[in-house]
Enzyme design. Structure first.
Site, PDB file in Angstrom:
ATOM      1  N   ARG A   1       0.827  -1.222   0.000  1.00 35.10           N
ATOM      2  CA  ARG A   1       0.000   0.000   0.000  1.00 35.10           C
ATOM      3  C   ARG A   1       0.856   1.265   0.000  1.00 35.10           C
ATOM      4  NH1 ARG A   1      -2.743  -3.726   3.010  1.00 35.10           N
ATOM      5  NH2 ARG A   1      -1.735  -3.005   4.900  1.00 35.10           N
TER       6      ARG A   1
ATOM      7  N   GLU B   1       4.728 -10.020  15.531  1.00 35.26           N
ATOM      8  CA  GLU B   1       4.156 -10.492  16.790  1.00 35.26           C
ATOM      9  C   GLU B   1       4.569 -11.957  17.035  1.00 35.26           C
ATOM     10  OE1 GLU B   1       0.027  -9.750  16.809  1.00 35.26           O
ATOM     11  OE2 GLU B   1      -0.254 -10.451  18.869  1.00 35.26           O
TER      12      GLU B   1
HETATM   13  P1  AMP Z   1       4.055  -1.984  11.930  1.00 31.90           P
HETATM   14  O1  AMP Z   1       5.309  -2.643  11.430  1.00 31.90           O
HETATM   15  O2  AMP Z   1       3.496  -2.646  13.164  1.00 31.90           O
HETATM   16  O3  AMP Z   1       4.207  -0.501  12.092  1.00 31.90           O
HETATM   17  O4  AMP Z   1       2.938  -2.243  10.830  1.00 31.90           O
HETATM   18  C1  AMP Z   1       2.901  -1.477   9.680  1.00 31.90           C
HETATM   19  C2  AMP Z   1       2.541  -2.268   8.466  1.00 31.90           C
HETATM   20  O5  AMP Z   1       1.460  -3.174   8.704  1.00 31.90           O
HETATM   21  C3  AMP Z   1       2.082  -1.324   7.371  1.00 31.90           C
HETATM   22  O6  AMP Z   1       2.640  -1.741   6.141  1.00 31.90           O
HETATM   23  C4  AMP Z   1       0.566  -1.423   7.381  1.00 31.90           C
HETATM   24  O7  AMP Z   1       0.069  -1.454   6.076  1.00 31.90           O
HETATM   25  C5  AMP Z   1       0.245  -2.717   8.117  1.00 31.90           C
HETATM   26  N1  AMP Z   1      -0.717  -2.529   9.222  1.00 31.90           N
HETATM   27  C6  AMP Z   1      -0.467  -2.702  10.546  1.00 31.90           C
HETATM   28  N2  AMP Z   1      -1.550  -2.478  11.299  1.00 31.90           N
HETATM   29  C7  AMP Z   1      -2.537  -2.106  10.442  1.00 31.90           C
HETATM   30  C8  AMP Z   1      -3.915  -1.708  10.599  1.00 31.90           C
HETATM   31  N3  AMP Z   1      -4.516  -1.638  11.813  1.00 31.90           N
HETATM   32  N4  AMP Z   1      -4.621  -1.380   9.492  1.00 31.90           N
HETATM   33  C9  AMP Z   1      -4.036  -1.436   8.269  1.00 31.90           C
HETATM   34  N5  AMP Z   1      -2.755  -1.810   8.054  1.00 31.90           N
HETATM   35  C10 AMP Z   1      -2.001  -2.146   9.114  1.00 31.90           C
END
Ligand code: AMP
Length: 173
Positions: free
Chosen positions: A58, A95
């Site tokens: 995205r 996770e």
């Molecule tokens: P993080 O590494 O935990 O910051 O997760 C970020 C990545 O996971 C991004 O590429 C987001 O597209 C996806 N992502 C994580 N949580 C969500 C959420 N609640 N809604 C949509 N995309 C998410």
């Protein structure tokens, strides 16, 4: 324009307990897409950016539109095994378990001014790995941009002192 109204919440996707922020509803609306793109462009137009690096998948959408508007290049950061030429890779924790993102070794030249982009900041694990890829290539990281920041997850704390810009911030789930 409040972009919040253009973002759709999908409960329990992709698994129970996750409130998924769906940006397809923002991209399908010409006014919202244009508004988001212009807001990003205004923030970065005078920063001499050479390349936008967008994170799969995205992060490719607004990231490439922004690169075009900034009149700079776009380079993809992809999940492992997707990029065809020689890559460098960075492992990061999820996770449960780990994942890997990759960048072509010739995507960035030393000293190039790079803007990192993804659709959403959650825990910051993905973006932290992307920062490390840019640093390994000796790129100069000018900023980090997101459409959405889930501030209650405190992902910023994992992104060092880099300049961060988010179009929409959620303080609670
Ligand atoms: P993080 O590494 O935990 O910051 O997760 C970020 C990545 O996971 C991004 O590429 C987001 O597209 C996806 N992502 C994580 N949580 C969500 C959420 N609640 N809604 C949509 N995309 C998410």
């Amino acid at each position: 324009m409040d972009l919040r109204y253009s973002i759709r919440d999908i409960p329990d996707f992709p698994k129970p307990g996750i409130m998924f922020k769906d940006v397809t509803t923002l991209f399908k609306d010409a006014n919202a897409f244009q508004f988001a793109l212009n807001a990003m462009y205004e923030n970065y137009r005078d920063q001499g950016i050479n390349k936008v690096a967008g994170i799969e998948s995205r992060g490719f959408i607004l990231g490439s539109a922004l690169a075009s508007k900034l009149n700079c290049g776009f380079v993809p950061i992809r999940k492992k095994g997707k990029l065809p030429a020689k890559t460098i890779r960075q492992e990061y924790s999820l996770e449960y378990g780990t994942d890997i993102i990759e960048l072509h070794t010739d995507a960035i030249l030393p000293g190039e001014r790079i803007l990192l982009h993804d659709d959403l900041l959650a825990t910051g694990g993905t973006m932290n790995a992307a920062i490390q890829l840019i640093e390994k290539m000796d790129g100069s990281l000018v900023g980090i941009s997101f459409i959405i920041e889930l501030a209650f997850l405190k992902g910023r704390n994992h992104l060092g002192t880099h300049q961060i810009f988010s179009l929409v911030t959620y303080d609670k789930e």
